[in-house]
Enzyme design. Structure first.
Site, short mmCIF file in Angstrom:
data_model
loop_
_atom_site.label_atom_id
_atom_site.label_comp_id
_atom_site.label_asym_id
_atom_site.label_seq_id
_atom_site.Cartn_x
_atom_site.Cartn_y
_atom_site.Cartn_z
CG HIS A 236 -1.78 -1.16 1.39
ND1 HIS A 236 -2.91 -1.36 0.63
CD2 HIS A 236 -1.69 -2.25 2.23
CE1 HIS A 236 -3.50 -2.49 1.00
NE2 HIS A 236 -2.78 -3.05 1.95
CG ASP A 237 2.16 2.72 3.77
OD1 ASP A 237 0.98 3.11 3.60
OD2 ASP A 237 2.59 2.34 4.87
#
Ligand code: BDR
Ligand code: CA
Length: 311
Positions: A236-237
């Site tokens: 995600h990040d």
């Protein structure tokens, strides 16, 4: 050269985003890294950041931020990232200095001192960033954009509607989304496509010091992701960071996005106004697609670079 401040709660995917930022020095100048309670307690995520930065032999100021959300209290869980918040690798006797304990003041000072505008990269709950924007309105004009991982206009992960980073501190997210600053949102819409496959994780094993660290991080993260139904691992990040390096591998649309701060079933939801005619002005670039192969290549290349630099 883009100047960035990274606010994070490492976190396996936060750690990979930090490594990727360190590897792209010709494009990104990291003015500092700040931590926020989220994936684990503030103490634990700060230790994790120290471990990653020490292991990568970085020389970037690290500053502690807020341990709790703006309004409600929050109890971190071991579910996704383990007891330490970054389970998997073992770090031996690594020391890394903590430059300060007031992330908000630190960010404000860095932004004020910078000749050029600064981009904020937000990889955890938005508590520090909201406080920064509210306490120092005069720095808004010095902020180029906020590239954040959070939310999702299609689905959530903590609840069917809310994503973790927004769910932890919806009041902070509400402040950020209504700040009027350019926001690039890497929500679950795009981050769940940004997967690394099991065989790709295997390629990192014993490849080099940093690649092997990523292998250990991703091996734990992959196993843990299985309880949520994932076969491959969405990093995600890394999307919020990767967009700043290779925006061309992403596609998105501008929408008016708001945050649900109610105590009801929708708490923490980010919802987009998709009406053809709306009285609201679009406030967010919502990333909705990523070319997965290019995304994984970007990560692999960054790790290889660090393998050559870190002895
Ligand atoms: C987000 O929550 C955390 O677990 C990850 O680090 C990421 O920032 C994904 O929902
Ligand atoms: Ca995170």
């Amino acid at each position: 050269m883009r100047k960035i401040l990274i606010d994070c709660d490492p976190g396996h995917d936060d750690a990979l985003a930090i490594l990727c930022a360190l590897a792209n020095k010709e494009k990104l100048e990291i003015l500092g890294i700040t931590t926020v309670g989220g994936n684990q307690t503030l103490e634990k995520v700060t230790i994790n950041a120290q471990h990653i930065l020490a292991f990568a032999q970085a020389e970037v100021p690290l500053v502690k931020g807020q341990s709790q959300p703006l309004v409600k209290t929050f109890q971190p869980s071991d579910e996704a990232h383990g007891k330490s918040g970054m389970d998997g690798p073992y770090f031996e006797n690594l020391v890394y200095p903590i430059t300060g304990e007031n992330a908000v003041l630190f960010m404000a000072e860095k932004i004020q001192a910078s000749k050029e505008k600064v981009t904020l990269v937000a990889l955890g709950p938005l508590t520090n960033i909201a406080l920064l924007l509210k306490t120092f309105p005069e720095i808004h004009e010095k902020i180029e954009a906020i590239s954040l991982m959070g939310g999702g206009i299609r689905n959530g992960n903590v609840t069917s509607l809310a994503e973790f980073n927004i769910y932890v501190d919806p009041e902070a997210a509400h402040i950020v989304y209504h700040s009027g600053l350019p926001i690039i949102m890497s929500g679950l819409d795009v981050t769940e496509q940004a997967e690394i496959k099991v065989d790709e994780i295997g390629l990192l094993r014993n490849k080099g010091k940093i690649s092997h660290l990523a292998y250990e991080l991703l091996s734990f993260y992959n196993k843990s992701g299985q309880q949520f139904g994932f076969v491959n691992s969405p990093i995600h990040d890394l999307c919020a960071l990767a967009y700043l390096i290779k925006p061309e591998i992403f596609a998105g649309n501008y929408y008016f996005v708001d945050v649900n701060t109610s105590d009801g079933i929708g708490r923490g939801q980010t919802f987009a106004d998709k009406r053809l005619v709306s009285s609201h002005k679009a406030n967010v670039l919502v990333l909705e697609n990523v070319e997965r192969k290019h995304f994984v290549d970007l990560l692999m290349t960054a790790l290889e670079r660090l393998d050559r630099e870190v002895i």
